[in-house]
Scaffold this active site. Structure first.
Site, short mmCIF file in Angstrom:
data_model
loop_
_atom_site.label_atom_id
_atom_site.label_comp_id
_atom_site.label_asym_id
_atom_site.label_seq_id
_atom_site.Cartn_x
_atom_site.Cartn_y
_atom_site.Cartn_z
NE ARG A 139 -4.15 -2.82 4.39
CZ ARG A 139 -4.51 -1.66 3.81
NH1 ARG A 139 -3.68 -0.65 3.76
NH2 ARG A 139 -5.73 -1.53 3.29
CG HIS A 180 -7.71 5.53 8.39
ND1 HIS A 180 -6.97 6.53 7.80
CD2 HIS A 180 -8.86 6.11 8.82
CE1 HIS A 180 -7.65 7.67 7.86
NE2 HIS A 180 -8.80 7.45 8.46
CG ASP A 222 -6.87 -4.90 3.79
OD1 ASP A 222 -6.22 -4.55 4.80
OD2 ASP A 222 -7.01 -4.18 2.79
CB CYS A 249 -2.86 1.74 6.71
SG CYS A 249 -2.24 2.55 5.25
CG HIS A 261 -4.67 11.04 11.95
ND1 HIS A 261 -5.79 10.25 11.88
CD2 HIS A 261 -4.05 10.93 10.74
CE1 HIS A 261 -5.86 9.69 10.67
NE2 HIS A 261 -4.82 10.09 9.96
CB CYS A 290 -0.98 0.00 1.18
SG CYS A 290 -0.18 0.13 2.78
#
Ligand code: FE
Length: 161
Positions: free
Chosen positions: A131, A119, A123, A133, A116, A79
């Site tokens: 995951r 997310h 998957d 990310c 922050h 990703c």
């Protein structure tokens, strides 16, 4: 790192919650870290320093120093962002629903400073199927043992009287 000198809350061991005003955060953080942590920004895929990073060690929150992930929980994802299947401890991360941009996602934030991070998606690989990310910008890496990972407390051995 010189950027931490201006940060009064940065610590890899202090677990007390951090509550700074936005003005204080602005003073404490480099611009790119502020943008991700406080404005929920996203770095461009394949541009961060950790998406392909494979050293053994701990990934801490770049805003407050809180340990978040270890190299043991990292996996190769296509990703373009550093991806983990589990955080270092349950309490190191907090979650919130994020329905912005017409998507239904789960935001992950630092459990200490609520910055922050990115997310979490469902998957990921076993054993969690998750995951996480995460933006490289919001991570600080400290190399060394993956043993920095918090272990289950060892059972106390009862001493015979
Ligand atoms: Fe933090």
């Amino acid at each position: 790192m010189e950027t931490k000198d201006k940060n009064p809350v940065y610590s890899n061991s202090d677990t007390s919650k951090v509550n700074l005003t936005e003005a204080e955060w602005k003073k404490a953080l480099p611009e790119d870290v502020y943008h991700i942590a406080r404005e929920k920004g996203t770095e461009r895929a394949f541009t961060g320093k950790f998406w392909e990073h494979k050293e053994v060690g701990t990934y801490n929150c770049a805003a407050c120093g809180n340990p978040l992930f270890t190299s043991d929980g990292k996996f190769e994802s296509s990703c373009g962002w550093p991806s983990f299947f589990e955080p270092i401890t349950k309490g190191s991360i907090i979650y919130a629903p994020d329905n912005t941009y017409g998507m239904s996602r789960t935001e992950v934030m630092c459990g200490r400073c609520k910055g922050h991070l990115g997310h979490v998606f469902e998957d990921g690989p076993p054993p969690t199927g998750l995951r996480y990310c995460i933006n490289s910008v919001i991570l600080d890496f400290s190399g060394g043992s993956a043993g920095a990972k918090t272990k289950e407390p060892e059972k106390k051995i009862e001493k015979k009287p």
